[in-house]
Write an enzyme that holds these catalytic residues in place. Structure first.
Site, mmCIF file in Angstrom:
data_model
loop_
_atom_site.group_PDB
_atom_site.id
_atom_site.type_symbol
_atom_site.label_atom_id
_atom_site.label_comp_id
_atom_site.label_asym_id
_atom_site.label_seq_id
_atom_site.Cartn_x
_atom_site.Cartn_y
_atom_site.Cartn_z
ATOM 1 N N ASP A 177 86.870 -20.722 -29.758
ATOM 2 C CA ASP A 177 86.449 -22.106 -30.011
ATOM 3 C C ASP A 177 85.200 -22.151 -30.885
ATOM 4 O O ASP A 177 84.469 -21.169 -30.993
ATOM 5 C CB ASP A 177 86.188 -22.843 -28.686
ATOM 6 C CG ASP A 177 85.319 -22.052 -27.717
ATOM 7 O OD1 ASP A 177 84.706 -21.048 -28.133
ATOM 8 O OD2 ASP A 177 85.255 -22.432 -26.535
ATOM 9 N N ASN A 206 81.682 -27.900 -15.772
ATOM 10 C CA ASN A 206 82.641 -28.969 -15.457
ATOM 11 C C ASN A 206 84.076 -28.429 -15.358
ATOM 12 O O ASN A 206 85.024 -29.196 -15.334
ATOM 13 C CB ASN A 206 82.567 -30.095 -16.497
ATOM 14 C CG ASN A 206 83.026 -29.659 -17.887
ATOM 15 O OD1 ASN A 206 83.290 -28.474 -18.108
ATOM 16 N ND2 ASN A 206 83.125 -30.592 -18.806
ATOM 17 N N HIS A 222 85.577 -26.514 -17.633
ATOM 18 C CA HIS A 222 86.280 -26.295 -18.896
ATOM 19 C C HIS A 222 86.503 -24.807 -19.144
ATOM 20 O O HIS A 222 85.764 -23.955 -18.661
ATOM 21 C CB HIS A 222 85.589 -26.992 -20.077
ATOM 22 C CG HIS A 222 84.323 -26.373 -20.573
ATOM 23 N ND1 HIS A 222 83.282 -27.122 -21.081
ATOM 24 C CD2 HIS A 222 83.905 -25.085 -20.664
ATOM 25 C CE1 HIS A 222 82.315 -26.311 -21.469
ATOM 26 N NE2 HIS A 222 82.653 -25.078 -21.219
ATOM 27 N N GLU A 260 88.497 -29.325 -22.087
ATOM 28 C CA GLU A 260 87.693 -30.125 -21.168
ATOM 29 C C GLU A 260 88.579 -30.722 -20.067
ATOM 30 O O GLU A 260 89.813 -30.725 -20.204
ATOM 31 C CB GLU A 260 87.037 -31.266 -21.961
ATOM 32 C CG GLU A 260 86.087 -30.796 -23.047
ATOM 33 C CD GLU A 260 84.698 -30.436 -22.516
ATOM 34 O OE1 GLU A 260 84.577 -29.909 -21.383
ATOM 35 O OE2 GLU A 260 83.732 -30.676 -23.248
HETATM 36 C C1 F6R Z 1 82.595 -20.529 -25.182
HETATM 37 C C2 F6R Z 1 83.517 -21.040 -24.192
HETATM 38 C C3 F6R Z 1 83.017 -21.816 -23.020
HETATM 39 C C4 F6R Z 1 82.051 -20.995 -22.175
HETATM 40 C C5 F6R Z 1 81.533 -21.799 -21.000
HETATM 41 C C6 F6R Z 1 80.491 -21.037 -20.208
HETATM 42 O O1 F6R Z 1 83.294 -19.810 -26.192
HETATM 43 O O2 F6R Z 1 84.673 -20.845 -24.355
HETATM 44 O O3 F6R Z 1 84.109 -22.236 -22.247
HETATM 45 O O4 F6R Z 1 82.691 -19.835 -21.729
HETATM 46 O O5 F6R Z 1 80.982 -23.003 -21.443
HETATM 47 O O6 F6R Z 1 79.333 -20.879 -20.973
HETATM 48 P P1 F6R Z 1 78.102 -20.038 -20.414
HETATM 49 O O7 F6R Z 1 78.528 -18.630 -20.330
HETATM 50 O O8 F6R Z 1 77.019 -20.229 -21.450
HETATM 51 O O9 F6R Z 1 77.752 -20.610 -19.089
#
Ligand code: F6R
Length: 254
Positions: free
Chosen positions: A76, A145, A147, A152
């Site tokens: 992403d 959340n 995701h 999302e």
């Molecule tokens: C980023 C991604 C997101 C993160 C998630 C956790 O490429 O795919 O889904 O894995 O937001 O982020 P952290 O590790 O910063 O808590």
């Protein structure tokens, strides 16, 4: 270390801390790459995988893992950002991991979030992934959340690579990384839940007490698009969760 296999088929391994659980995920990646040198795989961005990147880079430097033939697809990025933008997730992934190991640039597919026709570019990216045989191994993080990548809440199991609206919670979570918050796009491009569910192996890495509530919800609540991480359970035995003790602190698995 604690290992638990759920009757839905998926497994969870809980280790004491972030570094220890990251080393276990590095072992899985090393095993997969040794068994299939040209695996198609992915890593998440964010704070969770940082120790994993360090462990993998150190093992690669000692020539214990050879990434030369692996095929990498990124998960992403923020819409409209070129990898050269300091806030681009693809650019960050290159600096923090890809450039530190012997992954061949020709084998790296970065999600085309900066394409002027993003809808079409997303479909081509999806088709490229399919042409490469889909993911052998997808390593994921989870948002507070629920995701997964930028899928999302509300994202269905059938979703594929596409442009999505980011929720205010996700934008808030990401804001800390932005030098200029006002420039942060409201949209992102992400691979979909279907791309992930089709993977031959799914690894979810979860660390820190801030993820404890959502991990418990994802694993013990209903399988629902309200918590996209819960949808991963549809993969059954192809899903392995690795959590540290803080992230697993609210889990009641029976
Ligand atoms: C980023 C991604 C997101 C993160 C998630 C956790 O490429 O795919 O889904 O894995 O937001 O982020 P952290 O590790 O910063 O808590």
């Amino acid at each position: 270390m604690l290992e638990f296999k759920h009757n839905e088929g998926w497994a969870i391994t809980i280790a004491t801390d972030h570094r220890t659980v990251s080393a276990l995920v590095a072992d899985v990646i090393a095993e997969q790459v040794a068994a299939t040198p040209n695996i198609v795989w992915s890593l998440p961005t964010g704070s969770t995988p940082i120790p994993l990147f360090d462990i993998l880079a150190a093992r690669a430097a000692r020539e214990e893992i050879d990434f030369r033939n692996v095929v990498f697809f990124s998960l992403d990025d923020y819409l409209g950002l070129h990898p050269s933008d300091p806030n681009s997730l693809s650019g960050w992934l290159q600096r923090e991991f890809l450039n530190r190991v012997n992954v061949q640039p020709a084998n790296v597919h970065l999600i085309p979030a900066d394409d002027p026709i993003p809808g079409e570019a997303a479909r081509h990216y999806d088709a490229d992934l399919t042409r490469c045989g889909g993911f052998d191994l997808v390593v994921l993080g989870i948002g507070e959340n629920g995701h997964i990548a930028f899928n999302e809440p509300g994202s269905e199991a059938s979703t594929r690579t596409r442009v999505v609206e980011m929720t205010p919670e996700t934008r808030e979570q990401a804001a800390g990384y932005w030098n200029d918050q006002f420039r942060m796009p409201g949209q992102a491009m992400t691979i979909g839940m279907a791309n992930i569910l089709e993977a031959r192996q799914i690894v979810l890495l979860v660390t820190g007490s801030v993820k404890a509530t959502v991990l418990a919800e994802a694993l013990t609540g209903d399988i629902s698009h309200h918590v996209p991480a819960s949808i991963l359970r549809l993969a059954g035995a192809r899903l392995h969760i690795f959590a540290d003790a803080s992230a697993a602190s609210q889990l009641n698995l029976n």
